[in-house]
Design a protein around this motif. Structure first.
Motif, mmCIF file in Angstrom:
data_model
loop_
_atom_site.group_PDB
_atom_site.id
_atom_site.type_symbol
_atom_site.label_atom_id
_atom_site.label_comp_id
_atom_site.label_asym_id
_atom_site.label_seq_id
_atom_site.Cartn_x
_atom_site.Cartn_y
_atom_site.Cartn_z
ATOM 1 N N ASP A 390 -28.591 -2.949 -40.381
ATOM 2 C CA ASP A 390 -29.196 -2.464 -41.624
ATOM 3 C C ASP A 390 -28.110 -1.992 -42.595
ATOM 4 O OD1 ASP A 390 -30.732 -1.437 -43.599
ATOM 5 O OD2 ASP A 390 -31.712 0.103 -42.381
ATOM 6 N N PRO A 391 -27.934 -2.655 -43.745
ATOM 7 C CA PRO A 391 -26.904 -2.245 -44.707
ATOM 8 C C PRO A 391 -27.120 -0.832 -45.242
ATOM 9 C CG PRO A 391 -27.738 -4.447 -45.214
ATOM 10 C CD PRO A 391 -28.648 -3.870 -44.178
ATOM 11 N N LEU A 398 -17.208 0.970 -42.155
ATOM 12 C CA LEU A 398 -17.530 -0.278 -41.496
ATOM 13 C C LEU A 398 -17.816 -1.366 -42.523
ATOM 14 C CD1 LEU A 398 -19.909 1.042 -38.697
ATOM 15 C CD2 LEU A 398 -17.441 0.635 -38.562
ATOM 16 N N LEU A 399 -17.350 -2.580 -42.200
ATOM 17 C CA LEU A 399 -17.581 -3.745 -43.043
ATOM 18 C C LEU A 399 -18.560 -4.676 -42.345
ATOM 19 C CD1 LEU A 399 -16.930 -5.642 -45.455
ATOM 20 C CD2 LEU A 399 -15.044 -6.559 -44.054
ATOM 21 N N LEU A 400 -19.660 -4.997 -43.033
ATOM 22 C CA LEU A 400 -20.637 -5.941 -42.499
ATOM 23 C C LEU A 400 -20.283 -7.357 -42.919
ATOM 24 C CD1 LEU A 400 -24.118 -4.212 -43.009
ATOM 25 C CD2 LEU A 400 -22.885 -4.572 -40.878
ATOM 26 N N SER A 401 -20.495 -8.331 -42.016
ATOM 27 C CA SER A 401 -20.238 -9.738 -42.334
ATOM 28 C C SER A 401 -21.107 -10.609 -41.441
ATOM 29 C CB SER A 401 -18.753 -10.069 -42.146
ATOM 30 O OG SER A 401 -18.345 -9.830 -40.807
ATOM 31 N N GLY A 403 -23.742 -12.487 -42.040
ATOM 32 C CA GLY A 403 -25.185 -12.267 -42.148
ATOM 33 C C GLY A 403 -25.643 -10.959 -41.551
ATOM 34 N N ASN A 404 -24.816 -9.922 -41.710
ATOM 35 C CA ASN A 404 -25.121 -8.585 -41.188
ATOM 36 C C ASN A 404 -25.229 -8.561 -39.660
ATOM 37 O OD1 ASN A 404 -25.198 -7.622 -43.806
ATOM 38 N ND2 ASN A 404 -27.426 -7.716 -43.971
ATOM 39 N N ARG A 405 -24.470 -9.479 -39.009
ATOM 40 C CA ARG A 405 -24.461 -9.499 -37.548
ATOM 41 C C ARG A 405 -23.140 -8.966 -36.985
ATOM 42 N NH1 ARG A 405 -28.612 -12.465 -35.581
ATOM 43 N NH2 ARG A 405 -27.604 -12.518 -33.548
ATOM 44 N N LYS A 406 -22.092 -8.948 -37.817
ATOM 45 C CA LYS A 406 -20.781 -8.477 -37.365
ATOM 46 C C LYS A 406 -20.390 -7.242 -38.162
ATOM 47 C CE LYS A 406 -15.968 -9.935 -36.635
ATOM 48 N NZ LYS A 406 -14.998 -11.061 -36.735
ATOM 49 N N VAL A 407 -19.770 -6.273 -37.469
ATOM 50 C CA VAL A 407 -19.324 -5.049 -38.118
ATOM 51 C C VAL A 407 -17.884 -4.782 -37.687
ATOM 52 C CG1 VAL A 407 -20.297 -3.614 -36.282
ATOM 53 C CG2 VAL A 407 -19.843 -2.624 -38.519
ATOM 54 N N THR A 408 -17.015 -4.403 -38.639
ATOM 55 C CA THR A 408 -15.585 -4.169 -38.375
ATOM 56 C C THR A 408 -15.179 -2.814 -38.945
ATOM 57 O OG1 THR A 408 -15.192 -6.555 -38.564
ATOM 58 C CG2 THR A 408 -13.260 -5.109 -38.635
ATOM 59 N N TRP A 409 -14.388 -2.056 -38.152
ATOM 60 C CA TRP A 409 -13.882 -0.762 -38.629
ATOM 61 C C TRP A 409 -12.749 -1.005 -39.617
ATOM 62 C CZ3 TRP A 409 -10.316 2.911 -39.562
ATOM 63 C CH2 TRP A 409 -10.700 4.247 -39.502
ATOM 64 N N MET A 410 -12.874 -0.426 -40.833
ATOM 65 C CA MET A 410 -11.894 -0.634 -41.901
ATOM 66 C C MET A 410 -11.257 0.696 -42.285
ATOM 67 S SD MET A 410 -12.244 -3.901 -42.325
ATOM 68 C CE MET A 410 -11.408 -4.235 -43.883
ATOM 69 N N LYS A 411 -9.946 0.644 -42.513
ATOM 70 C CA LYS A 411 -9.241 1.855 -42.929
ATOM 71 C C LYS A 411 -9.637 2.259 -44.331
ATOM 72 C CE LYS A 411 -4.590 3.830 -43.232
ATOM 73 N NZ LYS A 411 -3.145 3.583 -43.038
ATOM 74 N N LYS A 412 -9.825 1.266 -45.204
ATOM 75 C CA LYS A 412 -10.215 1.530 -46.584
ATOM 76 C C LYS A 412 -11.731 1.645 -46.670
ATOM 77 C CE LYS A 412 -9.956 -0.385 -51.246
ATOM 78 N NZ LYS A 412 -9.491 -1.526 -52.090
ATOM 79 N N GLN A 414 -15.540 1.378 -47.738
ATOM 80 C CA GLN A 414 -16.265 0.345 -48.475
ATOM 81 C C GLN A 414 -17.130 0.990 -49.567
ATOM 82 O OE1 GLN A 414 -15.588 -3.008 -47.476
ATOM 83 N NE2 GLN A 414 -14.056 -1.733 -46.435
ATOM 84 N N SER A 415 -17.335 0.238 -50.629
ATOM 85 C CA SER A 415 -18.088 0.785 -51.767
ATOM 86 C C SER A 415 -19.571 0.441 -51.638
ATOM 87 C CB SER A 415 -17.534 0.230 -53.084
ATOM 88 O OG SER A 415 -17.563 -1.191 -53.061
ATOM 89 N N TYR A 416 -20.269 1.134 -50.717
ATOM 90 C CA TYR A 416 -21.707 0.944 -50.577
ATOM 91 C C TYR A 416 -22.450 1.909 -51.490
ATOM 92 C CZ TYR A 416 -20.439 -1.515 -46.263
ATOM 93 O OH TYR A 416 -19.908 -2.384 -45.354
ATOM 94 N N SER A 417 -23.609 1.491 -51.950
ATOM 95 C CA SER A 417 -24.420 2.369 -52.778
ATOM 96 C C SER A 417 -24.964 3.515 -51.939
ATOM 97 C CB SER A 417 -25.579 1.584 -53.406
ATOM 98 O OG SER A 417 -26.389 0.999 -52.397
ATOM 99 N N ALA A 418 -25.239 4.631 -52.619
ATOM 100 C CA ALA A 418 -25.744 5.807 -51.905
ATOM 101 C C ALA A 418 -27.134 5.517 -51.337
ATOM 102 C CB ALA A 418 -25.807 7.003 -52.851
ATOM 103 N N HIS A 419 -27.342 5.999 -50.108
ATOM 104 C CA HIS A 419 -28.660 5.844 -49.478
ATOM 105 C C HIS A 419 -28.851 6.983 -48.481
ATOM 106 C CE1 HIS A 419 -32.062 4.103 -47.324
ATOM 107 N NE2 HIS A 419 -32.212 3.285 -48.353
ATOM 108 N N PRO A 420 -30.049 7.559 -48.444
ATOM 109 C CA PRO A 420 -30.266 8.706 -47.535
ATOM 110 C C PRO A 420 -30.122 8.362 -46.058
ATOM 111 C CG PRO A 420 -32.349 7.937 -48.490
ATOM 112 C CD PRO A 420 -31.247 7.252 -49.249
ATOM 113 N N ASP A 421 -30.240 7.089 -45.671
ATOM 114 C CA ASP A 421 -30.135 6.700 -44.266
ATOM 115 C C ASP A 421 -28.696 6.393 -43.847
ATOM 116 O OD1 ASP A 421 -32.861 6.919 -44.062
ATOM 117 O OD2 ASP A 421 -33.238 4.789 -44.419
ATOM 118 N N ARG A 422 -27.744 6.414 -44.760
ATOM 119 C CA ARG A 422 -26.371 5.997 -44.443
ATOM 120 C C ARG A 422 -25.655 7.060 -43.602
ATOM 121 N NH1 ARG A 422 -24.418 1.983 -46.408
ATOM 122 N NH2 ARG A 422 -25.702 2.041 -48.295
ATOM 123 N N PHE A 423 -24.927 6.586 -42.542
ATOM 124 C CA PHE A 423 -24.107 7.479 -41.727
ATOM 125 C C PHE A 423 -22.889 7.921 -42.541
ATOM 126 C CE2 PHE A 423 -26.399 5.289 -38.310
ATOM 127 C CZ PHE A 423 -26.742 6.361 -37.505
#
Length: 509
Positions: A390-391, A398-401, A403-412, A414-423
């Motif tokens: 779930d994006p 974490l970077l999703l790729s 088709g939202n099936r792979k997730v990678t830990w990133m040092k930089k 990511q610019s995700y929009s704000a969402h109340p469910d986000r970790f």
């Protein structure tokens, strides 16, 4: 009546395979007759399946495959029947309606087509279809049930029949497409692709049929489980009722014994008291008589007479009954009541403790109807579920790729929009799909220095409250299992440790 007779004759001379009037009728050794093409096709399909040629009706087998000989008599009868039908005016039900396929060669009001030809891309009524049976020119034409979709077999670019399939673009094409727009692509004949897809279809059917068999076995197991539960519960009810009945009988017996003892003691005590009371009454009567004598003497005025009679008075002796009368407090049988009350209290405490144990035993009974946890990967795959991440919940680390099936830990971040469910405090992400029932999925992981399996399988049995983690390889090795009660919606979660770690939800279907 004549028309009814024709209808009966037509049914008599129909091929049981194509359900049409016999075309080039042949009779096989068992005596049944078919169209030559129908029985040949039927036997060819049986030989492809490595079966012995047989009769579609009586199932008699033939070794070797019989040589087919034209049945002249049937052929003449069928020809005569067709001639009779052609001479008769077609009934209204023979004409094509809005939902029917009409004959492409008839003019005016078109009769219903009985077959369509994939080579001619046309549909035919009985009369115009006859050349396909009589002429060798049409022997290899493929006849199918009447279809309104024949034009879909024509290439829209070259106006040619599409007889090829482009595996690169996954579409049907014509020959000109293969040397033009699809040049250099992986192309095969439509028949070859159909054969391959047919094989896959067969494998899919086998999987579905196997799953049906597995589910039927599970259903039988559950059916037996329900039967066993009902029988066990019924026996427990009967046994419990008998035990409580015995307990009630014991209590009634003890109650009767106490009552009998009380009444017996009551009778003894009352009898003794009444006997003593009678003696006391007698003594009282005697004392009153003496008292009367003493009173009479005390009133004698003659002194000599008084002194003369005084010695003759009996001496008042000590009462013989006073010592035997023991005046007790009015408690009588209250001590018995107290003793019975004490037994009652003790019994209530025992029953209370016993009932608690009974309730806990009933609560702990394992009457779950969930099937047993699979033992092999193939067994787990029966419950495989495709899930994605779930994006709206993914951490900015974490970077999703893919088709939202792979997730990678990133040092930089990511610019995700704000969402109340986000970790926000940990590098986590949840699945989009809520998980219910029995589910299985696998995660492929890499990176990091943690000594774990690179492929982990997760099995969830939500009704049974079971969650198991397995190392997936040639065998399934249990890593960890949780047994609990799930009261909230469940979602798969992935948590990565450090830069470079990644995890992928595997495709299992």
């Amino acid at each position: 009546m004549a028309q009814q007779g024709i209808q009966l004759d037509q049914e008599t001379f129909c091929c049981s395979i194509c359900l049409d009037l016999l075309k080039e009728p042949v009779t096989i050794p068992c005596g049944h007759s078919y169209c030559r093409r129908c029985i040949n096709n039927y036997w060819e399909e049986e030989e492809e399946e490595e079966k012995i040629p047989s009769c579609p009706q009586c199932r008699q087998t033939f070794t070797p495959r019989p040589v087919l000989v034209r049945n002249t008599m049937l052929a003449d009868l069928v020809a005569q029947l067709k001639k009779t039908e052609l001479q008769a005016a077609p009934a209204d039900h023979c004409y094509a309606g809005p939902a029917d396929v009409g004959c492409d060669f008839c003019t005016g009001r078109k009769p219903k087509a009985i077959k369509s030809c994939l080579q001619c891309l046309a549909s035919y009524c009985e009369q115009h279809l006859q050349p396909h049976y009589d002429s060798a020119t049409f022997k290899k034409h493929k006849l199918v049930e009447p279809s309104n979709k024949l034009q879909e077999n024509i290439c829209s670019l070259h106006d040619e029949v599409m007889k090829m399939f482009c595996r690169t673009d996954q579409q049907c094409i014509c020959y000109l497409c293969s040397v033009d727009e699809h040049k250099g692509h992986h192309t095969v004949s439509a028949a070859a692709e159909r054969k391959e897809r047919q094989r896959e279809l067969g494998e899919s059917r086998q999987q579905v049929q196997q799953r049906i068999q597995d589910r039927q076995k599970d259903a039988k197991v559950l059916q037996q489980e329900v039967k066993d539960i009902n029988q066990s519960a019924d026996k427990a009810v009967r046994d419990s009722e008998e035990i409580f009945s015995q307990l009630i009988r014991v209590m009634e017996k003890r109650s009767s014994d106490v009552k009998q003892q009380i009444r017996s003691q009551q009778k003894t005590e009352v009898s003794g008291a009444e006997e003593l009371q009678e003696k006391l009454e007698q003594e009282i009567t005697e004392l009153r008589r003496k008292d009367a004598e003493l009173q009479q003497l005390s009133h004698t005025e003659d002194h000599i007479q008084f002194l003369h009679n005084y010695p003759s008075l009996p001496h008042l002796s000590e009462s013989t009954h006073s010592a035997s009368i023991n005046i007790r407090p009015l408690s009588h049988f209250e001590e018995v009541t107290a003793a019975v009350s004490k037994v009652r209290d003790q019994l209530q405490n025992m029953l209370s403790e016993g009932w608690t144990k009974i309730s806990l035993t009933l609560t702990d009974l394992d009457v779950s109807l969930s099937p047993a946890e699979p033992k092999t990967r193939a067994g787990f795959l029966r419950y495989s579920q495709e899930i994605t991440m779930d994006p709206n919940t993914v951490s900015t680390n974490l970077l999703l790729s893919e088709g939202n099936r792979k997730v990678t830990w990133m040092k930089k971040p990511q610019s995700y929009s704000a969402h109340p469910d986000r970790f926000t405090d940990c590098a986590q992400v949840l699945s989009t799909e809520s998980l219910t029932g029995r589910c299985y999925w696998e995660v492929e992981r890499s990176g990091g220095g943690v000594s774990l399996s690179s492929r982990v399988g997760v099995y969830l049995d939500q009704p049974a409250g079971l969650l198991s983690f397995y190392s997936v390889s040639d065998t399934m090795t249990l890593l960890h299992r949780v047994q609990t009660t799930f009261t909230q919606p469940l979602y798969a979660g992935i948590w990565l440790w450090k830069e470079g770690d990644n995890a992928t939800l595997c495709k299992l279907k």
